[in-house]
Write an enzyme that holds these catalytic residues in place. Sequence first.
Site, PDB file in Angstrom:
ATOM      1  N   TYR A 121       0.830  -1.207   0.000  1.00 43.04           N
ATOM      2  CA  TYR A 121       0.000   0.000   0.000  1.00 43.04           C
ATOM      3  C   TYR A 121       0.862   1.253   0.000  1.00 43.04           C
ATOM      4  O   TYR A 121       2.050   1.241   0.382  1.00 43.04           O
ATOM      5  CB  TYR A 121      -0.921   0.013   1.226  1.00 43.04           C
ATOM      6  CG  TYR A 121      -0.184   0.206   2.532  1.00 43.04           C
ATOM      7  CD1 TYR A 121       0.022   1.487   3.063  1.00 43.04           C
ATOM      8  CD2 TYR A 121       0.326  -0.885   3.230  1.00 43.04           C
ATOM      9  CE1 TYR A 121       0.709   1.666   4.260  1.00 43.04           C
ATOM     10  CE2 TYR A 121       1.008  -0.722   4.412  1.00 43.04           C
ATOM     11  CZ  TYR A 121       1.209   0.554   4.927  1.00 43.04           C
ATOM     12  OH  TYR A 121       1.905   0.731   6.102  1.00 43.04           O
TER      13      TYR A 121
ATOM     14  N   PHE B 157       2.345   9.720   3.499  1.00 51.99           N
ATOM     15  CA  PHE B 157       2.718   9.568   4.909  1.00 51.99           C
ATOM     16  C   PHE B 157       3.151   8.138   5.277  1.00 51.99           C
ATOM     17  O   PHE B 157       3.730   7.921   6.344  1.00 51.99           O
ATOM     18  CB  PHE B 157       1.584  10.019   5.842  1.00 51.99           C
ATOM     19  CG  PHE B 157       0.272   9.319   5.610  1.00 51.99           C
ATOM     20  CD1 PHE B 157       0.041   8.048   6.111  1.00 51.99           C
ATOM     21  CD2 PHE B 157      -0.739   9.944   4.881  1.00 51.99           C
ATOM     22  CE1 PHE B 157      -1.169   7.421   5.904  1.00 51.99           C
ATOM     23  CE2 PHE B 157      -1.953   9.306   4.670  1.00 51.99           C
ATOM     24  CZ  PHE B 157      -2.174   8.031   5.178  1.00 51.99           C
TER      25      PHE B 157
ATOM     26  N   TYR C  59      -9.051   8.176  11.047  1.00 53.30           N
ATOM     27  CA  TYR C  59      -8.550   8.544  12.378  1.00 53.30           C
ATOM     28  C   TYR C  59      -9.365   9.652  13.041  1.00 53.30           C
ATOM     29  O   TYR C  59      -8.982  10.159  14.090  1.00 53.30           O
ATOM     30  CB  TYR C  59      -7.072   8.951  12.280  1.00 53.30           C
ATOM     31  CG  TYR C  59      -6.206   7.781  11.867  1.00 53.30           C
ATOM     32  CD1 TYR C  59      -5.760   6.855  12.799  1.00 53.30           C
ATOM     33  CD2 TYR C  59      -5.875   7.594  10.539  1.00 53.30           C
ATOM     34  CE1 TYR C  59      -4.991   5.771  12.419  1.00 53.30           C
ATOM     35  CE2 TYR C  59      -5.104   6.512  10.146  1.00 53.30           C
ATOM     36  CZ  TYR C  59      -4.664   5.603  11.087  1.00 53.30           C
ATOM     37  OH  TYR C  59      -3.904   4.519  10.706  1.00 53.30           O
TER      38      TYR C  59
ATOM     39  N   PHE D 178      -5.618   5.694  -0.003  1.00 47.61           N
ATOM     40  CA  PHE D 178      -4.691   4.555   0.034  1.00 47.61           C
ATOM     41  C   PHE D 178      -4.794   3.808  -1.288  1.00 47.61           C
ATOM     42  O   PHE D 178      -5.888   3.417  -1.710  1.00 47.61           O
ATOM     43  CB  PHE D 178      -5.057   3.587   1.163  1.00 47.61           C
ATOM     44  CG  PHE D 178      -4.618   4.031   2.523  1.00 47.61           C
ATOM     45  CD1 PHE D 178      -3.341   3.748   2.994  1.00 47.61           C
ATOM     46  CD2 PHE D 178      -5.482   4.731   3.350  1.00 47.61           C
ATOM     47  CE1 PHE D 178      -2.941   4.146   4.254  1.00 47.61           C
ATOM     48  CE2 PHE D 178      -5.094   5.127   4.614  1.00 47.61           C
ATOM     49  CZ  PHE D 178      -3.818   4.841   5.065  1.00 47.61           C
TER      50      PHE D 178
END
Length: 578
Positions: free
Chosen positions: A69, A79, A125, A142
Amino acid sequence: MEDDFEVPTAGKFNDSDEEDGIGEEMEGAPAVKVGEENEIGKDGLKKKIVKEGDGWETPINGDEVEVHYVGSLLDGTRFDSSFDREMPFKFKLGLGHVIQGWDDGIKTMKKGEKALFTIPPGLAYGESGSPPTIPPNATLQFEIELISWTKVKDICKDGGIFKTILTEGESWQNPKDPDEVMVKFEARLEDGGLVSKIDEVEFTVKDGCFCPALSRAVKTMKKGEKALLTVKPQYAFGEKGREPAGGDECAVPPNTNLQITLELVSWKTVSEVTTDRRVLKKILKEGEGYDHPNDGSVVQVKLVGKLEDGTVFVNRGHNEAPFEFKIDEEQVIDGLDRGVKTMKKGEVAMLTIHPEYAFGSTESHQESTTVPANSTVYYNVELISFEKEKDSWELSTPEKIETSGRKKEEGNTLFKRKKYERASKRYEKALSFIEYDSAFSDDEKQQAKVLKISCNLNNAACKLKLRDYKQAVKLCTKVLDADSKNVKALYRRAQAYIELVDLDLAELDIKKALEIDPDNRDVKLEYKLLKEKVKEYNKKDAEFYGNIFAKMNKLEHLNSANAEKKQDAVPMTIDSKA
């Protein structure tokens, strides 16, 4: 970032696609094309296929998936990436090991598929983000490639035991509760600490071993299968935990998950020969084919009979010719008869036979020792060979009539010996040979009719002895359908009706029988009995209704007396004085 995925800080974790609406959304949806973006579920998760996958299967909750990924913010800031670590990422799907958007999205992917997922904050999140790389309320993207997955079975359907097959087993059969299994297992804590390691242990599936997970899991396994179990506390050692057994073994703290590697080495099938579990058969060696002896088969066996303390009371066929007997002829104890009837040629089995199917409540002198009263006995039996009694379809029409007549005579012999249940079965067997008579000649049909009437009449007599009065009525009615003037059928049906307290029907049958045979002594006696029964029931009815009328009269008198008291009572008056 990998740690963040293993311990998610936001999102909801449902156990099934149906609960979060994914299954409902995807069912019946049109095929998704490469480059098109579609919404998954109802919470804002979006998916765009970058590369098609193979086949049609997708992973389900509990499966261990392997992915590559790349994670980015909407402005393109990257990130996290598994490529940076040069190692795919593995996790169990649907268990909350990753953010909800991953769990929901990867369930829709095929092997080899690559897709871009846009995941809203509520499935990522949330308000807190994941500082310093992911800000609060961030929508994430993603690009995920599903490399492969390992099928994991949710054994108890509650997430309590997940099974990952490490080595496929043989055949298709699984052990059942009564079976005795041989397993190897190694149990560890999630941090790798050894809890227990057993090279070989045998136990009855129903009774279990070590912890509840083993008996649950082994029922899903094949011979030779090796599996990894992920076990929640309720199927391990729960709130109490477990003290170390010694050596290098660890204690199991309260409410602790376990990882158990389990191998099913072998098992011995244990079956219930009788429905009351009083005769059990444990297969020690599988037999050949699928065929079993039937009633009337001549069998050759080797056998050793033992008491509970191991004392041998009989040994046949080992140092001599095989022991031979005929099934269902009372040549051996009932439990041995029934047990051998379930065996295949070449099979070796241990029969556990309780007293009621063995030697009963009296002691029995056998060839090596005396079997005490009320003994449970054990037979190790090998079925060398057997010759089945021919089935109906294997016989010519004259042979069917001859065999039916022989079975009827066997039934008669058993009836005279007061073996009513076995006699009933013989009559039923006799009928099975002549039930379908379309190929019979006229003469053979007449012979078959006489046999059918005789067998049904005799079977009705058995049912009367066994107090199965309803079945006796049915059998007599069959006879009367074929011969309306059969006095025995009318007589026996009347007997059954009397026991069923259908006295009017009994009287009709008796009167009809006397019309046909006025001097029949048995029918006259039955008529006398019927009249006595009628008087008895009339007397009971009179007493019953008399008691009811007496109670009603008493109640009426009581109600009248109460009414009079109410009329005689002095009403409260108003004081006229000021």
